[in-house]
Design an enzyme around this catalytic site. Structure first.
Site, PDB file in Angstrom:
ATOM      1  N   MET A 113       5.611  -2.796   1.481  1.00 10.44           N
ATOM      2  CA  MET A 113       5.494  -2.813   0.024  1.00 10.44           C
ATOM      3  C   MET A 113       4.008  -2.872  -0.357  1.00 10.44           C
ATOM      4  SD  MET A 113       8.804  -4.787  -1.429  1.00 10.44           S
ATOM      5  CE  MET A 113       8.261  -6.449  -1.128  1.00 10.44           C
ATOM      6  N   GLY A 114       3.132  -2.439   0.558  1.00 10.50           N
ATOM      7  CA  GLY A 114       1.702  -2.400   0.265  1.00 10.50           C
ATOM      8  C   GLY A 114       1.058  -3.767   0.387  1.00 10.50           C
ATOM      9  N   LEU A 158      -1.552  -4.370   2.120  1.00 11.20           N
ATOM     10  CA  LEU A 158      -1.533  -4.392   3.593  1.00 11.20           C
ATOM     11  C   LEU A 158      -2.515  -5.409   4.166  1.00 11.20           C
ATOM     12  CD1 LEU A 158      -1.329  -0.553   4.322  1.00 11.20           C
ATOM     13  CD2 LEU A 158       0.541  -2.189   3.983  1.00 11.20           C
ATOM     14  N   ASP A 161      -3.477  -7.575   8.214  1.00  7.77           N
ATOM     15  CA  ASP A 161      -3.524  -7.284   9.656  1.00  7.77           C
ATOM     16  C   ASP A 161      -2.135  -7.288  10.296  1.00  7.77           C
ATOM     17  OD1 ASP A 161      -6.189  -6.931   9.514  1.00  7.77           O
ATOM     18  OD2 ASP A 161      -6.753  -8.799  10.518  1.00  7.77           O
ATOM     19  N   HIS A 169       0.588  -5.926   8.967  1.00  7.48           N
ATOM     20  CA  HIS A 169       1.055  -4.535   8.826  1.00  7.48           C
ATOM     21  C   HIS A 169       0.312  -3.619   9.799  1.00  7.48           C
ATOM     22  CE1 HIS A 169       1.825  -5.983   4.555  1.00  7.48           C
ATOM     23  NE2 HIS A 169       3.016  -5.552   4.925  1.00  7.48           N
ATOM     24  N   GLU A 182       8.296  -9.803  12.912  1.00 11.92           N
ATOM     25  CA  GLU A 182       9.208 -10.952  13.107  1.00 11.92           C
ATOM     26  C   GLU A 182       9.001 -12.018  12.042  1.00 11.92           C
ATOM     27  OE1 GLU A 182       8.621 -12.451  17.054  1.00 11.92           O
ATOM     28  OE2 GLU A 182      10.005 -10.990  17.933  1.00 11.92           O
ATOM     29  N   MET A 232       0.501 -14.245   8.218  1.00 12.24           N
ATOM     30  CA  MET A 232      -0.030 -13.270   7.257  1.00 12.24           C
ATOM     31  C   MET A 232       1.107 -12.740   6.388  1.00 12.24           C
ATOM     32  SD  MET A 232      -3.035 -11.187   9.063  1.00 12.24           S
ATOM     33  CE  MET A 232      -4.365 -12.083   9.869  1.00 12.24           C
ATOM     34  N   SER A 288       1.635 -10.612   2.309  1.00 12.43           N
ATOM     35  CA  SER A 288       1.014 -10.082   1.090  1.00 12.43           C
ATOM     36  C   SER A 288       0.987 -11.154   0.009  1.00 12.43           C
ATOM     37  CB  SER A 288       1.792  -8.868   0.603  1.00 12.43           C
ATOM     38  OG  SER A 288       1.892  -7.921   1.650  1.00 12.43           O
TER      39      SER A 288
HETATM   40  O1  PAF Z   1       9.259  -6.282   4.425  1.00 13.03           O
HETATM   41  C1  PAF Z   1       9.025  -5.572   3.429  1.00 13.03           C
HETATM   42  O2  PAF Z   1       7.858  -5.362   3.026  1.00 13.03           O
HETATM   43  C2  PAF Z   1      10.175  -4.945   2.660  1.00 13.03           C
HETATM   44  O3  PAF Z   1      11.264  -5.807   2.615  1.00 13.03           O
HETATM   45  C3  PAF Z   1      10.578  -3.568   3.165  1.00 13.03           C
HETATM   46  C4  PAF Z   1      11.127  -3.638   4.575  1.00 13.03           C
HETATM   47  C5  PAF Z   1       9.388  -2.624   3.124  1.00 13.03           C
HETATM   48  C6  PAF Z   1      11.678  -2.982   2.274  1.00 13.03           C
HETATM   49  O4  PAF Z   1      11.245  -2.843   0.963  1.00 13.03           O
END
Ligand code: PAF
Length: 281
Positions: free
Chosen positions: A33-34, A36, A38, A40, A151, A187, A189
């Site tokens: 979901m952006g 971002l 480390d 991600h 995880e 970490m 968002s």
């Molecule tokens: O973990 C997330 O950021 C969200 O739940 C996902 C998997 C991108 C679904 O919107």
């Protein structure tokens, strides 16, 4: 290394993935979901090891927010996100808008039972239906072979693994370890929403989890250590604890000993921000 391409429409995405499929290339997707961090980026690195082509998706999915303010306040940092992905050899950043994802008349809902009834599922009505629905769409839209999830959201990881199997989506779901700040905070968002003061207090959550896990490993009493952890979190400034529980890894049922592989799961509120974490016991 191919140049980073930002794709906003499903038709353009399909054109690209069709060519990759024809060439027999394995496609990996990292759904996000952006905002971002480390964590991600570690998923992208893992995907690079296993796949010829990488798609990172960025979509703040309204269907998985049960609170409109939470949706409104969720950090959106697309320009910075693209800058972080550019050097990593990502082929496509797919950034659909709401109309691409849920066109007028959209009325399908993917709902799982059991795994979704506990932990975050019990506290965020409809959250996992929203996750399952969008993940199903992202898997089919990207034609992915493999998908990479952290995880940190262990329950989500279990749910999407099950979902892919149950619906024959043909996507292998790969779970990757939680990445932590130096002081142990997982970490997320959402950490961007913490104030300077609450950011200092936030690692108390993992500290109390580690303490309880150590007690369990040493054969200590769950109830007493659990009550102590809850009291410590209140003192540390956490206003509400949604859950702080030990559960079996396979079916997420509650356990009070470690005869089966278990994890500790926590969700707690600090300065209006909901933090979640989990660790192996
Ligand atoms: O973990 C997330 O950021 C969200 O739940 C996902 C998997 C991108 C679904 O919107």
């Amino acid at each position: 290394m191919s140049a980073l391409r930002i794709v906003r429409t499903l038709s353009e995405l399909r054109e690209i993935t069709r060519a990759w499929k024809m060439a027999g290339e394995v496609i990996g997707v990292v759904p996000t979901m952006g905002a971002l961090h480390d964590g991600h980026l570690s998923l992208v690195h893992r995907a690079k090891e296993e796949c010829a082509r990488i798609i990172v998706t960025i979509f703040v999915n309204p269907k998985q927010f049960n609170n409109p303010d939470d949706l409104k306040n969720y950090p959106r940092t697309e320009v910075e996100d693209a800058a972080k992905l550019a050097p990593l050899g990502v082929d496509v950043v797919y950034v659909p808008d709401g109309e691409q994802m849920y066109p007028n008349g959209f009325c399908t809902n993917i709902s799982l039972s059991g795994l979704t009834d506990v932990l975050c599922g019990a506290h965020r009505a409809g959250h996992f239906d929203g996750v399952a629905t969008v993940v199903t769409k992202l898997f089919t839209q990207t034609s992915a072979d493999r998908a990479f999830f952290g995880e940190k959201d262990f329950q989500q990881l279990q749910i999407v693994t099950r979902l892919s199997l149950d619906l024959d989506l043909g996507v292998t779901v790969v779970g990757c370890p939680t990445i932590r700040e130096e002081d142990g905070l997982a970490m997320s968002s959402r950490n961007l929403l913490l104030s300077d003061r609450t950011r200092v207090w936030a690692p108390r959550l993992i500290e109390e989890m580690e303490k309880l896990a150590a007690t369990m490993r040493a054969g200590g009493d769950y109830e007493a250590a659990h009550a102590e952890a809850l009291a410590a979190l209140k003192t540390a400034g956490f206003t509400e604890v949604d859950y702080f529980e030990m559960r079996a890894v396979d079916d997420l049922s509650l356990v009070t000993d470690v005869k089966r592989p278990a994890r500790l799961f926590a969700a707690a509120w600090l300065g209006g921000v909901r933090l979640i974490d989990n660790i192996a016991v």
